[in-house]
Design a protein around this motif. Sequence first.
Motif, short mmCIF file in Angstrom:
data_model
loop_
_atom_site.label_atom_id
_atom_site.label_comp_id
_atom_site.label_asym_id
_atom_site.label_seq_id
_atom_site.Cartn_x
_atom_site.Cartn_y
_atom_site.Cartn_z
N VAL A 197 17.84 -16.51 21.15
CA VAL A 197 17.95 -17.94 21.48
C VAL A 197 17.33 -18.21 22.83
N ALA A 198 16.35 -19.12 22.84
CA ALA A 198 15.72 -19.54 24.10
C ALA A 198 16.54 -20.62 24.78
N GLY A 199 17.18 -21.46 23.98
CA GLY A 199 17.99 -22.54 24.56
C GLY A 199 18.58 -23.43 23.49
N ILE A 200 19.48 -24.29 23.93
CA ILE A 200 20.16 -25.26 23.05
C ILE A 200 19.89 -26.66 23.60
N TYR A 201 19.44 -27.55 22.72
CA TYR A 201 19.20 -28.93 23.12
C TYR A 201 20.37 -29.80 22.66
N ASP A 202 21.09 -30.38 23.62
CA ASP A 202 22.25 -31.23 23.34
C ASP A 202 21.77 -32.65 23.06
N LYS A 203 21.96 -33.10 21.82
CA LYS A 203 21.49 -34.43 21.43
C LYS A 203 22.27 -35.54 22.14
N ASN A 218 0.82 -1.21 0.00
CA ASN A 218 0.00 0.00 0.00
C ASN A 218 0.86 1.27 0.00
N PHE A 219 1.95 1.25 0.76
CA PHE A 219 2.79 2.44 0.87
C PHE A 219 3.80 2.54 -0.27
N ARG A 220 3.95 1.46 -1.03
CA ARG A 220 4.95 1.40 -2.11
C ARG A 220 6.35 1.77 -1.56
N SER A 221 6.67 1.20 -0.43
CA SER A 221 7.95 1.48 0.22
C SER A 221 9.00 0.44 -0.19
N ASP A 222 10.27 0.78 0.02
CA ASP A 222 11.34 -0.18 -0.24
C ASP A 222 11.21 -1.38 0.69
N SER A 223 10.93 -1.10 1.95
CA SER A 223 10.80 -2.19 2.92
C SER A 223 10.15 -1.67 4.19
N ILE A 224 9.62 -2.61 4.96
CA ILE A 224 9.12 -2.34 6.31
C ILE A 224 9.72 -3.40 7.23
N SER A 225 10.24 -2.95 8.33
CA SER A 225 10.74 -3.90 9.34
C SER A 225 10.09 -3.59 10.68
N VAL A 226 9.78 -4.65 11.40
CA VAL A 226 9.17 -4.53 12.73
C VAL A 226 9.92 -5.44 13.69
N LEU A 227 10.29 -4.88 14.84
CA LEU A 227 10.99 -5.64 15.86
C LEU A 227 10.22 -5.54 17.17
N VAL A 228 9.87 -6.69 17.74
CA VAL A 228 9.20 -6.73 19.05
C VAL A 228 10.20 -7.28 20.06
N PHE A 229 10.48 -6.49 21.10
CA PHE A 229 11.61 -6.75 21.99
C PHE A 229 11.14 -6.72 23.44
N ASP A 230 11.57 -7.70 24.22
CA ASP A 230 11.27 -7.73 25.65
C ASP A 230 12.38 -6.96 26.39
N PRO A 231 12.07 -5.80 26.99
CA PRO A 231 13.12 -4.97 27.58
C PRO A 231 13.74 -5.55 28.84
N GLY A 273 15.60 -9.18 27.27
CA GLY A 273 16.43 -8.98 26.09
C GLY A 273 16.05 -9.89 24.93
N GLN A 274 14.93 -10.59 25.04
CA GLN A 274 14.53 -11.55 24.01
C GLN A 274 13.80 -10.86 22.86
N ILE A 275 14.09 -11.32 21.65
CA ILE A 275 13.35 -10.89 20.47
C ILE A 275 12.11 -11.77 20.36
N ILE A 276 10.95 -11.16 20.38
CA ILE A 276 9.68 -11.89 20.32
C ILE A 276 9.20 -12.01 18.87
N ALA A 277 9.51 -11.04 18.05
CA ALA A 277 9.18 -11.09 16.62
C ALA A 277 10.16 -10.19 15.88
N SER A 278 10.55 -10.62 14.70
CA SER A 278 11.42 -9.82 13.85
C SER A 278 10.96 -10.03 12.42
N VAL A 279 10.36 -8.98 11.86
CA VAL A 279 9.68 -9.11 10.57
C VAL A 279 10.35 -8.20 9.54
N ASN A 280 10.53 -8.73 8.34
CA ASN A 280 11.05 -7.96 7.22
C ASN A 280 10.16 -8.19 6.00
N GLU A 281 9.82 -7.14 5.34
CA GLU A 281 9.05 -7.23 4.10
C GLU A 281 9.61 -6.22 3.11
#
Length: 807
Positions: free
Chosen positions: A676-682, A426-439, A442-450
Amino acid sequence: MIKYTSSRLSFDERLKSFFKKYHFLKNIKVWKDFYLLLFFSFLFFIIILRLFILQVVNHSYYDDVLNKQHISKSLLAADRWNIYAYDKSNSPVKLTENITLYNIFVDPKFIWEKKKFIDIITPAVYKHLCEVNWMNQVDLTGCVENIETFTNKELFPIKPEFFYYGSGIISTWYFTYDRTWYYNQYSQILSWFTKDIAISLIKSRLDQKIQIWIKTRNYIWFFSNEDFLEELKKLNLNYIDIQYDNYIYIIPNNVVNKDRDALPLKKLLDKYWYLVSYGDFDKNLYPQENRYVKILSDANPIIAQLIKDLKIKYYLERTSNNIPILHWLWLESYSTRYYPYGSFMSNILGFVHKSWAPIYWIEQYFDSILRGKDWKIIWRSSAWLGPVWANEFEIEEVKHWDDVYLTVDIWMQREIESIVKNYNENFRSDSISVLVFDPFSGQIIASVNEPSFDPNNYDDVYNLQPLSPEYWYIVDNLDYLDVPIYIKSSWEIVLAKSYERQDYTLEKYIAKNVYWPWILKDRNISLPYEPWSIFKAFTVGIWYDIDEIRPYDFYNDPGFVKVWPYTIKNVEELCAWDNSFLHALVYSCNVGMVRISQKIWKETFYNYLDKFWFGKLTNIELGGEEEWSMEWVTTVSLAKYFNNAFGQWLLVTPIQIAAWYSALVNWWYYVQPTIVAGIYDKETDIYHPKTRKVVRQIIKPETSELMKDSLFEVMEENPDFKKNVKIEWFTLGWKSWTSQISFKWKYQNWIWWTNASFVWLITKENVKYIVVIQIRRPRKSIWWWVTAWRVFRDVARFIISYNLVEK
């Protein structure tokens, strides 16, 4: 008369003369054999010296040569492990897969009953082309297109290519072409195309493919060593063919004298230790029969199993040589990375190249963890006897490393991606980015690029299409000057220069995704911009923290400030006259920020920016993050210092902004951003959660509370903003602005030379999220309240309702 005597003395006489002269040697008894012994002793010394150099000095060098020639390896590749994220119910969702695909090939030299062979395998080929191709179901249109590719025959009418040259000039036949005929022909093909026709076409093509022919060039290897490739190009050998920069072929018909012509190539291969890898290199200098005919590429396991079933079914059917008729039909398996959700979260995940090289983001950052360690057995071998010295077997066990779990909320990510996609169009923009951050965490809850991309088909971002009339604005409208246009130059496609874009005689091309490969970038961490007014919160926060000002302290604002030859002005008329510093924050008054900056040494300002981690990587776990800097106190001029105070002449990324704002509202500390929420060691079957990392204290707790109140006042004190952006029953804190883009040291005023920025705190009752929105070059309007706030409104409503349902 003078009597001449011969000066020529016998050997014995010369020897006696020598010892007479050197009388200290007169006690040594000399005989002829002594000199012979001395000569051979010298030769023996030389041999011993040479052996010492070979076996001691150059031991490692020749040991490597021996190992390359007489040590064999057998590998079993470790699985690449996977990436997960959680949905709302806290259940993990698998975002990646490893799938096995197959190339199906045949040796034509041993196909004695070709017609029967073709009749047997044709149903499997048809299933691959027309029912299940790669990992996708195939419809009728896809079936016809796949048959076209397989048979090299055009079934559909050729789609016309119309070029738009600029200034209203279009391909001459654009207006005369009968589009009705094209669509009728297209529909007619679909109506009469049947399975029997497809089978017939497949059989005809297989009959052409399965035959012996002489190769015009012989494949040598894929070389990645740039020094080797550079030297090879300098040799200028007419029998060498280099394809795609790294693939090397020999054209045997151009090799006139096999020994003389091939010598420079052999020397170069030997110099870089490549020659020892070839058993019989000289065979590549002669024309060779094609013994490998590929029937299908990228066949999935269903097709592979069908081929195996056919081989079992027809095992008892023998050729005249008493060999199973499908004996020489083979499967060549390989693994590839698959992303079952396509473009979803692609700018977070990155992708893995067909060569298993990780490109960007999570795949790149955690490559060593995800890749694992291959199973390997190493042994000494002989060309005649095979493995020898069984006690020297070395076995390295396979190690399947770890799975990575992300902090991203699947449902929030999906919904925001959908919102942003609609607004970007609709805006005919180069891009839109949205970042949702837990202050706080420090976790990223959403990171969107279009716009985004499909990692399963990452090559698509490099495909071109004619610049057709529907894209007229890319040429005629200077708002789209940053969109790349390509032209044909000789035999290659090159980027058009500015004057070539306006050349109405040139055929032009654009990327199928319009914006070319930069869409692979994660704009939240790797593309900077000038923050302008959203930066003012830091300037105010710094002076709050050192007790220089309070929100309702007043300052004089004449509307401008002169700094040598420069003039700094306000944008808002409401800024003029005497106002409080809170008013300066609410209405983004540039002069108010300058007045704050005049109260304290600039060293203090830049010291705080250093504490806020300005100009440094956040070290988010995404490969490809780029740091962006600003001019520091030792070199910055007074004018630029004042400009920095309201966000000009410095570059930041959304992830940096989010991390800095978190320190303003989470009571006092800078939290290490993480995805990163965590690492699972196989190996141990243990999940290791990622713990919060507090880097440092930046401001006092009371400053944090004061800043939160000030940011929420920005909404409450500005009636126009409150009317447009307010969400009923909730109080939101925010800071926004439209920042102009600098070009050639000057801020531009055109409609597409702006970035709209928003930073929001959701909500005052419980600051759970910081939302950073960036809209690059919107062409619908230059103002944030026409673009960015609408994106935020929909995003905020979803986040609030989403969390209410969660509660």
